[in-house]
Design a protein around this motif. Sequence first.
Motif, mmCIF file in Angstrom:
data_model
loop_
_atom_site.group_PDB
_atom_site.id
_atom_site.type_symbol
_atom_site.label_atom_id
_atom_site.label_comp_id
_atom_site.label_asym_id
_atom_site.label_seq_id
_atom_site.Cartn_x
_atom_site.Cartn_y
_atom_site.Cartn_z
ATOM 1 N N ASP A 1 0.636 -1.672 -0.287
ATOM 2 C CA ASP A 1 -0.059 -0.371 -0.231
ATOM 3 C C ASP A 1 0.813 1.261 -0.334
ATOM 4 O OD1 ASP A 1 -2.020 -1.645 0.404
ATOM 5 O OD2 ASP A 1 -2.657 -1.477 2.224
ATOM 6 N N GLY A 2 2.059 1.153 -0.423
ATOM 7 C CA GLY A 2 3.397 1.879 -0.731
ATOM 8 C C GLY A 2 4.086 1.820 0.447
ATOM 9 N N GLN A 3 3.756 1.786 1.174
ATOM 10 C CA GLN A 3 4.359 1.762 2.125
ATOM 11 C C GLN A 3 5.546 1.193 2.364
ATOM 12 O OE1 GLN A 3 2.914 0.490 6.309
ATOM 13 N NE2 GLN A 3 4.086 1.101 7.425
ATOM 14 N N PRO A 4 7.052 1.150 2.663
ATOM 15 C CA PRO A 4 8.327 0.484 2.252
ATOM 16 C C PRO A 4 8.500 -0.739 3.820
ATOM 17 C CG PRO A 4 8.687 2.622 3.277
ATOM 18 C CD PRO A 4 7.761 2.776 2.783
ATOM 19 N N ILE A 5 8.750 -1.605 3.767
ATOM 20 C CA ILE A 5 8.917 -2.381 4.713
ATOM 21 C C ILE A 5 10.255 -3.008 4.939
ATOM 22 C CG2 ILE A 5 7.905 -4.833 5.487
ATOM 23 C CD1 ILE A 5 5.128 -4.611 4.476
ATOM 24 N N THR A 6 10.800 -3.219 5.948
ATOM 25 C CA THR A 6 12.265 -3.861 6.018
ATOM 26 C C THR A 6 11.890 -5.535 5.575
ATOM 27 O OG1 THR A 6 13.332 -1.907 6.410
ATOM 28 C CG2 THR A 6 14.030 -4.005 6.900
ATOM 29 N N VAL A 7 12.265 -6.318 4.823
ATOM 30 C CA VAL A 7 12.611 -7.789 5.127
ATOM 31 C C VAL A 7 13.912 -7.759 4.872
ATOM 32 C CG1 VAL A 7 11.968 -10.163 3.536
ATOM 33 C CG2 VAL A 7 10.516 -7.364 3.286
ATOM 34 N N LEU A 8 14.222 -8.969 5.712
ATOM 35 C CA LEU A 8 15.347 -10.045 6.462
ATOM 36 C C LEU A 8 15.409 -11.478 6.611
ATOM 37 C CD1 LEU A 8 16.658 -9.768 9.933
ATOM 38 C CD2 LEU A 8 15.026 -8.116 8.748
ATOM 39 N N GLY A 9 15.802 -12.356 6.236
ATOM 40 C CA GLY A 9 15.408 -13.820 6.757
ATOM 41 C C GLY A 9 16.612 -14.118 5.960
ATOM 42 N N THR A 10 16.487 -15.560 6.189
ATOM 43 C CA THR A 10 17.468 -16.883 5.437
ATOM 44 C C THR A 10 16.578 -17.690 4.619
ATOM 45 O OG1 THR A 10 16.819 -18.027 7.621
ATOM 46 C CG2 THR A 10 19.017 -16.708 7.295
ATOM 47 N N THR A 11 16.976 -18.271 4.489
ATOM 48 C CA THR A 11 16.755 -19.572 3.318
ATOM 49 C C THR A 11 17.401 -20.734 3.395
ATOM 50 O OG1 THR A 11 15.709 -19.286 0.644
ATOM 51 C CG2 THR A 11 17.891 -19.069 1.265
ATOM 52 N N LEU B 1 10.689 -10.647 9.121
ATOM 53 C CA LEU B 1 11.419 -11.577 9.660
ATOM 54 C C LEU B 1 10.756 -12.646 8.479
ATOM 55 C CD1 LEU B 1 12.245 -11.042 13.184
ATOM 56 C CD2 LEU B 1 13.554 -10.156 11.149
ATOM 57 N N LEU B 2 11.568 -13.218 7.855
ATOM 58 C CA LEU B 2 11.392 -14.557 6.432
ATOM 59 C C LEU B 2 11.911 -15.491 7.115
ATOM 60 C CD1 LEU B 2 11.128 -12.908 3.333
ATOM 61 C CD2 LEU B 2 8.969 -13.490 4.832
ATOM 62 N N ILE B 3 11.326 -16.317 8.144
ATOM 63 C CA ILE B 3 12.113 -17.618 8.418
ATOM 64 C C ILE B 3 12.048 -18.925 8.319
ATOM 65 C CG2 ILE B 3 12.408 -19.062 10.310
ATOM 66 C CD1 ILE B 3 10.852 -16.057 11.707
ATOM 67 N N ASP B 4 13.554 -19.281 7.636
ATOM 68 C CA ASP B 4 13.508 -21.085 7.299
ATOM 69 C C ASP B 4 14.947 -20.871 7.774
ATOM 70 O OD1 ASP B 4 13.447 -23.522 5.689
ATOM 71 O OD2 ASP B 4 14.685 -22.799 4.077
ATOM 72 N N THR B 5 15.237 -22.090 8.918
ATOM 73 C CA THR B 5 16.376 -22.624 9.428
ATOM 74 C C THR B 5 15.866 -23.833 10.547
ATOM 75 O OG1 THR B 5 17.629 -21.731 11.144
ATOM 76 C CG2 THR B 5 15.443 -21.057 11.550
ATOM 77 N N GLN B 6 17.184 -24.121 10.013
ATOM 78 C CA GLN B 6 17.833 -25.621 10.975
ATOM 79 C C GLN B 6 17.742 -25.716 12.747
ATOM 80 O OE1 GLN B 6 21.105 -27.226 9.846
ATOM 81 N NE2 GLN B 6 20.900 -27.124 8.124
ATOM 82 N N GLY B 7 17.866 -23.704 12.843
ATOM 83 C CA GLY B 7 18.918 -23.992 14.567
ATOM 84 C C GLY B 7 20.154 -23.126 14.014
ATOM 85 N N GLN B 8 20.647 -23.274 15.234
ATOM 86 C CA GLN B 8 22.294 -22.977 15.456
ATOM 87 C C GLN B 8 23.405 -23.403 14.394
ATOM 88 O OE1 GLN B 8 19.782 -23.634 17.612
ATOM 89 N NE2 GLN B 8 21.376 -24.712 19.558
ATOM 90 N N GLN B 9 23.961 -22.988 13.928
ATOM 91 C CA GLN B 9 25.232 -23.831 13.138
ATOM 92 C C GLN B 9 26.242 -24.745 14.738
ATOM 93 O OE1 GLN B 9 27.047 -24.511 11.041
ATOM 94 N NE2 GLN B 9 26.667 -23.249 9.696
ATOM 95 N N LEU B 10 26.581 -26.479 14.228
ATOM 96 C CA LEU B 10 26.527 -26.690 15.163
ATOM 97 C C LEU B 10 28.841 -26.949 14.657
ATOM 98 C CD1 LEU B 10 23.486 -29.084 15.526
ATOM 99 C CD2 LEU B 10 24.286 -27.478 17.254
ATOM 100 N N ARG B 11 29.024 -26.110 15.185
ATOM 101 C CA ARG B 11 30.820 -26.296 14.235
ATOM 102 C C ARG B 11 31.551 -25.140 15.218
ATOM 103 N NH1 ARG B 11 31.065 -23.504 8.382
ATOM 104 N NH2 ARG B 11 30.178 -21.231 9.946
ATOM 105 N N ARG B 12 32.639 -25.638 15.212
ATOM 106 C CA ARG B 12 33.426 -25.656 17.021
ATOM 107 C C ARG B 12 34.212 -24.417 15.962
ATOM 108 N NH1 ARG B 12 37.431 -27.995 19.431
ATOM 109 N NH2 ARG B 12 36.509 -30.137 18.796
#
Length: 237
Positions: A31-41, A72-83
């Motif tokens: 509707d003419g209003q800007p929306i910030t979009v962020l997230g993961t895929t 926020l567009l959300i698609d995640t397997q959770g936190q990164q399990l890496r040393r």
Amino acid sequence: MNWQDVAQALFGADHAIRQNGLFLHGTGQLDGQPITVLGTTGHAPIGVQLALQQARVVLDTIAQQPGRPILLLIDTQGQQLRRRDELLGINRAMAHLGMAIDLARRQGHRVLGLVYDQALSGGFITSGLIADACYALPEAEIRVMRIPAMARVTKLPEAMLEQLAQANPVFAPGVDNYVAMGGVRSLWRADAAGALAPTLRAALADTPVRDVRAADGAARGGRRLAADVIAQVLQAP
């Protein structure tokens, strides 16, 4: 549903969302209003880099576009399990993301989360669950822990947990159970034309700015005691 289809359903062609690796960022117009979009895929594991990238977009929006809504567009397997990420302080990076989202809310930005594919564990807790409200598509998958993993942690038999999951949403994965518990405010279903813009418009107008998840969970029968316990704690001397 992939993120391109979600963006099309939300904004039509009127968006400038880009993918950088597993990171999504840009803007949409409603509707003419800007929306910030962020997230993961790509079922992204949230490590230090992804957490800081998302936090940077939120903080830049606060500084440069006061009051602009954030999705926020959300698609995640959770936190990164890496040393490497553990050594770099993944806990602090994810906490920084959560605090950035909380700061945006306190500064008057309407922050909404949308689980469009998968949401697991810490990657979900520090994003969608800190927004003013989290929504989901009906086909999304949400869980904190699979029942076999829950059995290993709690030392309870899987059969017992499976039985508990039949009657208690707290023990069961699945988007409908998160709606029942109040963690997900509602499911977004596309209209006859395949658009999600009407649901986004309604959410921007109607989402409460205070946390009503415990009350929703009590009303829906998914979390029967949380609201009462919170009320007692608040009344304690």
